[in-house]
Enzyme design. Structure first.
Site, PDB file in Angstrom:
ATOM      1  CG  HIS A   1      -0.143  -0.015   2.523  1.00 48.61           C
ATOM      2  ND1 HIS A   1       0.426   1.106   3.078  1.00 48.61           N
ATOM      3  CD2 HIS A   1       0.159  -1.040   3.347  1.00 48.61           C
ATOM      4  CE1 HIS A   1       1.049   0.782   4.201  1.00 48.61           C
ATOM      5  NE2 HIS A   1       0.903  -0.512   4.395  1.00 48.61           N
TER       6      HIS A   1
ATOM      7  CD  GLU B   1       2.141  -6.023   8.311  1.00 44.93           C
ATOM      8  OE1 GLU B   1       2.290  -7.270   8.366  1.00 44.93           O
ATOM      9  OE2 GLU B   1       2.908  -5.260   7.701  1.00 44.93           O
TER      10      GLU B   1
END
Length: 418
Positions: free
Chosen positions: A222, A298
């Site tokens: 990202h 994550e």
């Protein structure tokens, strides 16, 4: 009632870029090609070209017999799922094309089936012929016989399959080379052309197995959040920050780069906001939908969330030392160990490679999942996680073949940000 198979495809060299489509109407009982259609359509996206191919194929089938039942076979998951009514049509360019396709024949006469790209070679060839003709300022004309060209496709597939099988068995002898070609940055997730496949010569002793087109994961970290430049721990257990203005610019840049490459067919994202925002930016540019997968989130860094490395070292020195010494140790406060993340990511990899066999999929995710996928593909030890650099909005790529072989094709490419 007569039965037809319509095979359709479309392509864009740039996405958007010079585009064309191809379609064939086939007798399913004899395998005979009853009609072909192809056209260069100027500058358009892959998805527009795919829909144009579908429309041409349905019209050709209707011209042969308006009462026939038609089974449409395409390698565009987007078109198949949207026309089957399972996916919503969000993009404004797709809605009128889908409506036009739906009007050609009654819905009760038409069914849709997704097929891997390697099984859609006839329509793919027609689309490329149309684009080649358009590049020269000419209209498409049928070239050699279908039988001769299909035989060429089969030969190319065998050669590529032989080379891939041999590479899997002789990795040491082919150091630096992936199963389907050189792992250079510019071609890291491109498929070999027919010309390249014909030129390949299998070495003596390589088996005849055809491993087919791999599932290729284009791994996108990202864009930046406010925490990224400060190098703060930011996992699943923190504040779930949005992209910063710099991160949005990075997302736009990577979207433009992926559109220029034109190979991404699906997008899957972590559920965290920074990934969803990055993925949606790319999806808008490519005309694709975003699927969310929890397995791509994550790691949870527990009590370390939001802290810098120096702050963690000051407050939790012993815990940090233990964490750095073993991937089985959790961060303070019940976070996830790297070993736990590896099991989650491996299960996600197996599920996605099965779902997207033969497809090129953009996975928008985080540092730890991307490093883990690369580590597992290389068969590297767990401590290798600490020896990889992975920048915000960077691109990596791994290809997965049907025999379980993985080929790392790219790591931490940030050229699109410069």
């Amino acid at each position: 009632m007569r039965e037809f198979v319509v095979e359709a495809d479309g392509g864009s060299r740039g996405n958007p870029g010079p585009a064309g489509y191809g379609a064939a109407v086939i007798d399913p009982k004899t395998g005979e090609t009853l009609a072909e259609a192809a056209e260069y359509i100027g500058v358009a996206t892959n998805n527009v070209a795919e829909y144009k191919g579908l429309i041409a194929g349905l019209r050709a089938a209707k011209a042969l017999d308006p009462d026939a039942s038609v089974r449409v076979r395409m390698d565009s998951k987007l078109v198949v799922e949207q026309m089957s009514g399972r996916w919503k049509i969000k993009h404004p360019d797709m809605k009128p094309l889908a409506a036009e396709a739906a009007r050609i024949l009654p819905a009760s006469q038409v069914t849709y089936e997704w097929i891997p790209r390697e099984k859609n070679k006839h329509a793919d060839r027609l689309a490329n012929e149309a684009m080649d003709a358009g590049k020269k300022g000419r209209q498409w004309e049928p070239s050699r016989s279908t039988a001769a060209l299909d035989a060429l496709d089969a030969k190319a597939a065998r050669v590529v399959g032989d080379a891939a099988a041999g590479a899997a068995k002789t990795r040491a002898a082919l150091a630096g080379r992936g199963p389907a070609g050189e792992a250079v940055a510019g071609e890291a997730f491109a498929e070999p052309s027919v010309a390249e496949a014909e030129a390949a010569e299998p070495s003596v002793g390589w088996g005849p197995a055809d491993l087919g087109t791999p599932a290729t994961f284009v791994l996108l970290r990202h864009g930046e959040t406010p925490l990224t430049p400060e190098k703060r721990f930011s996992g699943s257990g923190g504040t779930d920050p949005s992209l910063s203005p710099a991160g949005m610019r990075q997302a736009e840049a990577v979207a433009a780069a992926l559109a220029a490459r034109g190979t991404v067919q699906e997008i899957v994202s972590s559920p965290l906001k920074r990934c969803r925002e990055t993925a949606e930016t790319v999806a808008t540019r490519l005309g694709l939908d975003v699927r969310i997968d929890e397995g791509l989130r994550e790691a949870d860094f527990g009590a370390w969330e939001g802290l810098t490395f120096a702050e963690v070292q000051e407050r939790y020195a012993d815990d940090l030392s233990a964490w750095l010494a073993s991937t089985k140790v959790e961060p303070t406060g019940g976070g996830e160990s790297f070993a736990t993340v590896a099991r989650r990511v491996a299960a996600t990899r197996d599920r996605l490679t099965a779902r997207y066999a033969g497809r090129t999929v953009l996975l928008v995710t985080h540092v730890t999942p991307i490093k883990t996928l690369v580590r597992l593909a290389l068969g590297a030890p767990p401590e290798s996680l600490f020896r990889m650099e992975l920048s915000a909005a960077s691109i990596s790529a791994v290809a997965y073949y049907s025999d379980g072989t993985a080929s790392v094709r790219l790591l931490n490419d940030t050229s699109h940000l410069r």
